[in-house]
Design a protein around this motif. Structure first.
Motif, mmCIF file in Angstrom:
data_model
loop_
_atom_site.group_PDB
_atom_site.id
_atom_site.type_symbol
_atom_site.label_atom_id
_atom_site.label_comp_id
_atom_site.label_asym_id
_atom_site.label_seq_id
_atom_site.Cartn_x
_atom_site.Cartn_y
_atom_site.Cartn_z
ATOM 1 N N MET A 158 -24.978 8.458 51.200
ATOM 2 C CA MET A 158 -24.560 7.252 51.172
ATOM 3 C C MET A 158 -25.388 6.180 51.573
ATOM 4 O O MET A 158 -25.526 4.940 51.368
ATOM 5 C CB MET A 158 -23.187 7.283 52.297
ATOM 6 C CG MET A 158 -22.117 8.211 52.010
ATOM 7 S SD MET A 158 -20.796 8.519 53.175
ATOM 8 C CE MET A 158 -19.839 6.884 52.975
ATOM 9 N N ILE A 159 -26.546 6.724 52.404
ATOM 10 C CA ILE A 159 -27.580 6.000 52.916
ATOM 11 C C ILE A 159 -28.697 6.839 52.557
ATOM 12 O O ILE A 159 -28.868 7.885 52.937
ATOM 13 C CB ILE A 159 -27.696 5.604 54.409
ATOM 14 C CG1 ILE A 159 -26.277 4.845 54.674
ATOM 15 C CG2 ILE A 159 -28.777 4.837 54.917
ATOM 16 C CD1 ILE A 159 -25.790 4.563 56.039
ATOM 17 N N GLU A 160 -29.888 6.304 52.049
ATOM 18 C CA GLU A 160 -30.964 6.889 51.650
ATOM 19 C C GLU A 160 -31.759 7.502 52.806
ATOM 20 O O GLU A 160 -32.401 8.923 52.759
ATOM 21 C CB GLU A 160 -31.988 6.066 51.026
ATOM 22 C CG GLU A 160 -33.059 6.686 50.224
ATOM 23 C CD GLU A 160 -34.051 6.117 49.359
ATOM 24 O OE1 GLU A 160 -35.246 6.710 49.173
ATOM 25 O OE2 GLU A 160 -33.979 5.010 49.129
ATOM 26 N N ALA A 161 -31.898 6.816 54.010
ATOM 27 C CA ALA A 161 -32.606 7.570 54.941
ATOM 28 C C ALA A 161 -31.728 8.853 55.539
ATOM 29 O O ALA A 161 -32.491 9.925 55.921
ATOM 30 C CB ALA A 161 -32.713 6.422 55.969
ATOM 31 N N SER A 162 -30.549 8.665 55.716
ATOM 32 C CA SER A 162 -29.885 9.835 56.080
ATOM 33 C C SER A 162 -29.569 11.145 55.022
ATOM 34 O O SER A 162 -29.560 12.066 55.517
ATOM 35 C CB SER A 162 -28.450 9.427 56.765
ATOM 36 O OG SER A 162 -27.379 8.708 55.763
ATOM 37 N N GLU A 163 -29.432 10.643 53.985
ATOM 38 C CA GLU A 163 -29.743 11.559 52.794
ATOM 39 C C GLU A 163 -30.994 12.436 53.068
ATOM 40 O O GLU A 163 -30.986 13.564 52.820
ATOM 41 C CB GLU A 163 -29.666 10.864 51.618
ATOM 42 C CG GLU A 163 -29.918 11.925 50.199
ATOM 43 C CD GLU A 163 -29.872 10.924 49.027
ATOM 44 O OE1 GLU A 163 -31.073 11.521 48.263
ATOM 45 O OE2 GLU A 163 -29.265 10.085 48.808
ATOM 46 N N GLN A 164 -32.013 11.762 53.154
ATOM 47 C CA GLN A 164 -33.218 12.504 53.283
ATOM 48 C C GLN A 164 -33.323 13.181 54.258
ATOM 49 O O GLN A 164 -33.887 14.373 54.407
ATOM 50 C CB GLN A 164 -34.586 11.397 53.272
ATOM 51 C CG GLN A 164 -34.725 10.598 51.820
ATOM 52 C CD GLN A 164 -34.614 11.681 50.672
ATOM 53 O OE1 GLN A 164 -35.428 12.399 50.553
ATOM 54 N NE2 GLN A 164 -33.888 11.174 49.492
ATOM 55 N N MET A 165 -32.889 12.893 55.573
ATOM 56 C CA MET A 165 -32.981 13.445 56.721
ATOM 57 C C MET A 165 -32.102 14.677 56.556
ATOM 58 O O MET A 165 -32.657 15.886 56.891
ATOM 59 C CB MET A 165 -32.458 12.749 57.783
ATOM 60 C CG MET A 165 -32.524 13.343 59.173
ATOM 61 S SD MET A 165 -31.658 12.686 60.643
ATOM 62 C CE MET A 165 -29.708 12.813 59.631
ATOM 63 N N ALA A 166 -30.911 14.717 55.921
ATOM 64 C CA ALA A 166 -30.045 15.729 55.493
ATOM 65 C C ALA A 166 -30.783 16.800 54.842
ATOM 66 O O ALA A 166 -30.695 18.309 55.185
ATOM 67 C CB ALA A 166 -28.751 15.472 54.937
ATOM 68 N N LEU A 167 -31.538 16.559 53.696
ATOM 69 C CA LEU A 167 -32.094 17.195 52.920
ATOM 70 C C LEU A 167 -33.383 18.007 53.620
ATOM 71 O O LEU A 167 -33.592 18.921 53.379
ATOM 72 C CB LEU A 167 -32.691 16.543 51.564
ATOM 73 C CG LEU A 167 -31.802 16.327 50.743
ATOM 74 C CD1 LEU A 167 -32.194 15.342 49.590
ATOM 75 C CD2 LEU A 167 -30.882 17.419 50.097
ATOM 76 N N VAL A 168 -34.108 17.162 54.514
ATOM 77 C CA VAL A 168 -35.350 17.933 55.212
ATOM 78 C C VAL A 168 -34.644 18.970 56.341
ATOM 79 O O VAL A 168 -35.052 20.094 56.281
ATOM 80 C CB VAL A 168 -35.898 16.871 55.864
ATOM 81 C CG1 VAL A 168 -36.985 17.379 56.834
ATOM 82 C CG2 VAL A 168 -36.930 16.044 54.899
#
Length: 182
Positions: A154-164
């Motif tokens: 939904m939000i790029e920053a939180s998407e990246q955090m989840a993937l990491v």
């Protein structure tokens, strides 16, 4: 392990209420992953990999709608899978009412019947439904794979955090051993 992974492709929440422009819970970037996901679904079908569609679904008047906008109401067009990604005969469909695809659903039983040990997660709301599903899957001993081109947050920053976060979490050892022994 010496045996090859037994994979299933999970297509999570690629529903009209998340993909159609202007919907209250639209995930705009989800439309960008449609071509890659279409290709992955076609490859899975060709390779006889099981495909499981995970569909967020709510009853009319669900109290969840007090916190979130009305979305994915059972029996409405908004709760249907995006047309170009629609399930075909032989694909499994699992309905869930919350973030994790394992909660209040028959996903565990569906995966057991398919005899899989690795889940290829795709779909939208990476930092919500995919994160919750992946965490539950890892605790149940499943290995997970999340191809970057078939997920959208939904939000790029939180998407990246989840993937990491998920990249550093292995499956829970005792549950993995039990799953592989089956």
């Amino acid at each position: 392990r010496t045996a090859p992974a037994r994979r299933a492709l999970l297509v999570i929440d690629m529903l009209n209420d998340h993909l159609a422009p202007g919907r209250p819970l639209e995930v705009p970037r989800a439309r960008e992953i449609i071509p890659a996901l279409e290709a992955r679904i076609a490859a899975a079908r060709k390779d006889k990999m099981p495909i499981v569609y995970i569909c967020d679904q709510h009853e009319p008047g669900d109290s969840d709608m007090e916190e979130w906008a009305v979305h994915n109401v059972r029996g409405t067009e908004g709760a249907e899978v995006w047309p170009s990604l629609a399930p075909k005969p032989g694909d499994a469909i699992v309905h869930k009412p919350t973030y994790s695809s394992f909660t209040r659903s028959n996903l565990a039983e569906t995966l057991a019947a398919l005899n899989v040990d690795t889940l290829v997660l795709s779909g939208c709301s990476t930092e919500l439904g995919m994160l919750a599903t992946a965490t539950d899957a890892l605790q149940r001993g499943y290995a997970i794979e999340i191809p970057r081109d078939t997920q959208a947050g939904m939000i790029e920053a939180s998407e990246q955090m989840a993937l990491v976060m998920l990249s550093v979490m292995p499956p829970y050892g005792p549950a993995r051993e039990q799953l592989l022994a089956q």
